[in-house]
Design an enzyme around this catalytic site. Structure first.
Site, short mmCIF file in Angstrom:
data_model
loop_
_atom_site.label_atom_id
_atom_site.label_comp_id
_atom_site.label_asym_id
_atom_site.label_seq_id
_atom_site.Cartn_x
_atom_site.Cartn_y
_atom_site.Cartn_z
N GLU A 199 13.11 15.73 1.31
CA GLU A 199 11.87 16.41 1.67
C GLU A 199 11.86 16.88 3.12
O GLU A 199 11.41 17.98 3.40
CB GLU A 199 10.68 15.48 1.37
N ARG B 97 4.30 21.09 -1.05
CA ARG B 97 5.02 20.97 0.22
C ARG B 97 5.64 22.29 0.68
O ARG B 97 6.66 22.31 1.36
CB ARG B 97 6.15 19.92 0.12
N SER C 163 8.05 10.26 3.46
CA SER C 163 8.85 10.36 2.23
C SER C 163 10.14 11.12 2.51
O SER C 163 10.09 12.24 3.05
CB SER C 163 8.09 11.13 1.16
N1 EPU Z 1 5.83 3.71 -6.76
C1 EPU Z 1 6.80 2.80 -7.09
N2 EPU Z 1 7.45 2.16 -6.07
C2 EPU Z 1 7.17 2.40 -4.76
C3 EPU Z 1 6.15 3.31 -4.43
C4 EPU Z 1 5.50 3.96 -5.47
O1 EPU Z 1 7.09 2.57 -8.27
O2 EPU Z 1 7.83 1.80 -3.91
C5 EPU Z 1 5.16 4.46 -7.88
C6 EPU Z 1 3.86 3.83 -8.34
O3 EPU Z 1 3.76 4.07 -9.73
C7 EPU Z 1 2.81 4.66 -7.63
C8 EPU Z 1 3.46 6.03 -7.59
O4 EPU Z 1 4.86 5.76 -7.45
O5 EPU Z 1 1.59 4.69 -8.31
C9 EPU Z 1 3.00 6.93 -6.46
O6 EPU Z 1 3.23 6.28 -5.21
P1 EPU Z 1 2.39 6.61 -3.90
O7 EPU Z 1 0.95 6.61 -4.23
O8 EPU Z 1 2.83 5.72 -2.81
O9 EPU Z 1 2.78 8.12 -3.57
P2 EPU Z 1 4.11 8.96 -3.67
O10 EPU Z 1 3.99 9.92 -4.80
O11 EPU Z 1 5.33 8.12 -3.64
C10 EPU Z 1 3.22 10.97 -2.23
C11 EPU Z 1 3.61 11.72 -0.98
C12 EPU Z 1 3.20 10.94 0.26
C13 EPU Z 1 1.70 10.72 0.22
C14 EPU Z 1 1.35 9.95 -1.06
C15 EPU Z 1 -0.13 9.79 -1.23
C16 EPU Z 1 5.56 13.06 -1.55
C17 EPU Z 1 7.04 13.24 -1.40
N3 EPU Z 1 5.04 11.97 -0.97
O12 EPU Z 1 4.02 9.80 -2.28
O13 EPU Z 1 3.50 11.74 1.40
O14 EPU Z 1 1.25 9.99 1.35
O15 EPU Z 1 1.83 10.68 -2.21
O16 EPU Z 1 -0.71 10.99 -1.58
O17 EPU Z 1 4.90 13.89 -2.17
C18 EPU Z 1 5.15 12.21 3.07
O18 EPU Z 1 5.21 13.34 2.59
O19 EPU Z 1 5.83 11.87 4.06
C19 EPU Z 1 4.26 11.23 2.45
C20 EPU Z 1 4.19 9.96 2.86
#
Ligand code: EPU
Length: 372
Positions: A354, A170, A244
Site C-alpha cells: 500500500e 486509496r 497498513s
Molecule cells: N483482522 C485479522 N487480524 C488482524 C487484524 C484484522 O484477522 O490482525 C481482520 C478482522 O476480521 C477485522 C478485519 O480484519 O475485523 C478488519 O481489520 P481492521 O478493522 O483492523 O481494518 P483493516 O481492514 O485491516 C483498514 C485500513 C486501515 C484503517 C482500518 C479502519 C487498509 C489497507 N487499511 O484496515 O488503514 O485504519 O481499515 O478503517 O485499507 C492505513 O491505511 O495505514 C490504515 C491503518
C-alpha cells in the site's frame, strides 16, 4: 525571482522524515513554503535534469536504503481559512502542509461534522485527497469539495472539483492516472454543522456497545476513533511503521470461491467459519471485501512474525514495524515478499503493498516482491 532564493540542501538523510524511520539520503532537498518556491524548485530540477519526488508527511512511504538520487521537495504550505458558511455547512480552505489530525481536532472543537472518523491518522492535509484516505467507514471523498494544485506539466495552478478527482480505494487521479503531475497546494473541505454519527464499522460499533452509548456526540466519535487506533495500531512516534503495508481486497465470486477452496485445504474449521462470517458481513454490490489482515493473520498465522529487524505487528497483521529501530528498506521488502508469497501459497490470492515505494529500481522491487 530566481532559484537562488531557494535553500536547496544536499545529501539530506530522509530516514527521520519518514514514519518508518528508514531510508538513505536525498541528493537534493528543499522545503517549499509557497507556490513560488514550488515553481522554482521544479525549475532547478529542470535545469539540472533531476528526478523529483514530492514528500508529504512521510507517513505512507518506504524509501530505499540508497535514498533518492534527485530533488526531494517538501511542500510546507500552511493556513486554515473559512471561505463559506451557511446554516448547514462550512467550507474550509486548508494548506496541504498542515498536520491532518490537528485539523480534525480543530473542526471537532468547532462542532463541524465530517472528519471525525478520520481522527488520529498520521500525515498532512495534502495526503488526504492524494490517497483518498479512508478509515472507520468514511473516506476523503465524502468531505473534499475541491483540490487546488500546481500542474507540473502546464506550469500553472488548477482546481479540481470532487468528481474530477477520480477517487477510488486509496486512489485519486493525483496518485494514479496522473501520478506526479500535480502538487497539492490547498484542499477545500465541506463540513456539516449537524451530523449523524457513523458507527457502522465493527470496531466503532463494539466500542459504543461496551461504553453503553447509543447516540454519541461529535466529540465522543473522535474520542472513540482515537482510542481504537491507539489500541490497535502502533504509534509511529514510538516504533517506525507506515500503517497498513498491504491493500485490502475486493474479490469477485470466482476469486472468492477459489479462496474458500484453498482456505479449506490449508487451515481448519474455525478459520473457514470466520471467513464465512466476514463474507456475509462485508458483501457489497461492487464485490466482496476481504480483509488482507485476516489472510495474513488467521490463514497464514503470521501475526507477530519477525524477520531481521522487522516484525508483523502484534495487534494488526497488515502493519510491518521497524522493531529494531535500525531496520533497512531491504529487510522490509524481504518480509513483505515473504508475506505476499505465503498468502499466495495458502489462498491463491495476490496481495500488494500500500505505501509508496521510493528510490527503488524495478529490478530491486522484482527481486523482493515476487510471488514465485
Ligand atoms: N483482522 C485479522 N487480524 C488482524 C487484524 C484484522 O484477522 O490482525 C481482520 C478482522 O476480521 C477485522 C478485519 O480484519 O475485523 C478488519 O481489520 P481492521 O478493522 O483492523 O481494518 P483493516 O481492514 O485491516 C483498514 C485500513 C486501515 C484503517 C482500518 C479502519 C487498509 C489497507 N487499511 O484496515 O488503514 O485504519 O481499515 O478503517 O485499507 C492505513 O491505511 O495505514 C490504515 C491503518
Amino acid at each position: 525571482m530566481s532559484e537562488i532564493s531557494l535553500k536547496i540542501e544536499e545529501n539530506v538523510s530522509l530516514k527521520n522524515l519518514t514514519a518508518f524511520r528508514i531510508g538513505g539520503p536525498a541528493r537534493y532537498f528543499v522545503k517549499a513554503e509557497n507556490l513560488e518556491d514550488i515553481e522554482n524548485a521544479f525549475k532547478f530540477a529542470d535545469e539540472n535534469s533531476l528526478k523529483i519526488f514530492v514528500l508529504g508527511s512521510g507517513s505512507n512511504l518506504l524509501v530505499s536504503d540508497d535514498g533518492f538520487d534527485g530533488l526531494v521537495i517538501s511542500p510546507e504550505i500552511k493556513g486554515i481559512e473559512k471561505i463559506e458558511e451557511n446554516n448547514d455547512e462550512v467550507k474550509l480552505k486548508i494548506g496541504s502542509g498542515e498536520n491532518w489530525d490537528e485539523m480534525v481536532a480543530y473542526t471537532v472543537n468547532e462542532g463541524l461534522w465530517g472528519m471525525e472518523n478520520l481522527s488520529y491518522i498520521p500525515g498532512k492535509v495534502g495526503g488526504v485527497p492524494m490517497q483518498n484516505v479512508g478509515a472507520y467507514g468514511t473516506e476523503a471523498k465524502n468531505i473534499v469539495e475541491s483540490v487546488f494544485v500546481y500542474d507540473v506539466v502546464e506550469k500553472k495552478t488548477k482546481t479540481f472539483q470532487n468528481e474530477e478527482c477520480e477517487f477510488g480505494y486509496r486512489e485519486s487521479r493525483f496518485n494514479k492516472r496522473e501520478k506526479k503531475r500535480y502538487v497539492i497546494l490547498y484542499v477545500i473541505f465541506k463540513l456539516k454543522k449537524t451530523g449523524i454519527p457513523n458507527m457502522k464499522y465493527l470496531d466503532v460499533e463494539n466500542y459504543f456497545k461496551e461504553h453503553g452509548v447509543t447516540n454519541p456526540s461529535l466529540k465522543d466519535m473522535r474520542e472513540a476513533i482515537v482510542w481504537i487506533r491507539k489500541n490497535k495500531l502502533p504509534d509511529p512516534a514510538k516504533v517506525g511503521n507506515a500503517g497498513s503495508f498491504f491493500k485490502n481486497l475486493i474479490l469477485n465470486e470466482q476469486e472468492l470461491e477459489e479462496l474458500f477452496e484453498n482456505v479449506k485445504k490449508n487451515t481448519n474449521e474455525k478459520v473457514v467459519s470466520e471467513l464465512i462470517e466476514i463474507r456475509n458481513k462485508l458483501f457489497s454490490p461492487s464485490g466482496i471485501k476481504i480483509p488482507t489482515a485476516f489472510l495474513v493473520d488467521k490463514v497464514c498465522g503470521l501475526k507477530g512474525f519477525q524477520m531481521g529487524g522487522v516484525k508483523i505487528h502484534n495487534t494488526q497483521a497488515l502493519v510491518l514495524v521497524n522493531e529494531s529501530g535500525k531496520a533497512t528498506a531491504e529487510e522490509i521488502l524481504s518480509l513483505a515478499g515473504h508475506v505476499m508469497r505465503e498468502v499466495y501459497k495458502k489462498t491463491g490470492i495476490k496481495i500488494y503493498p500500500e505505501p509508496e515505494l521510493v528510490g527503488f529500481t524495478d529490478e530491486e522491487l522484482g527481486k523482493y516482491l515476487t510471488m514465485g
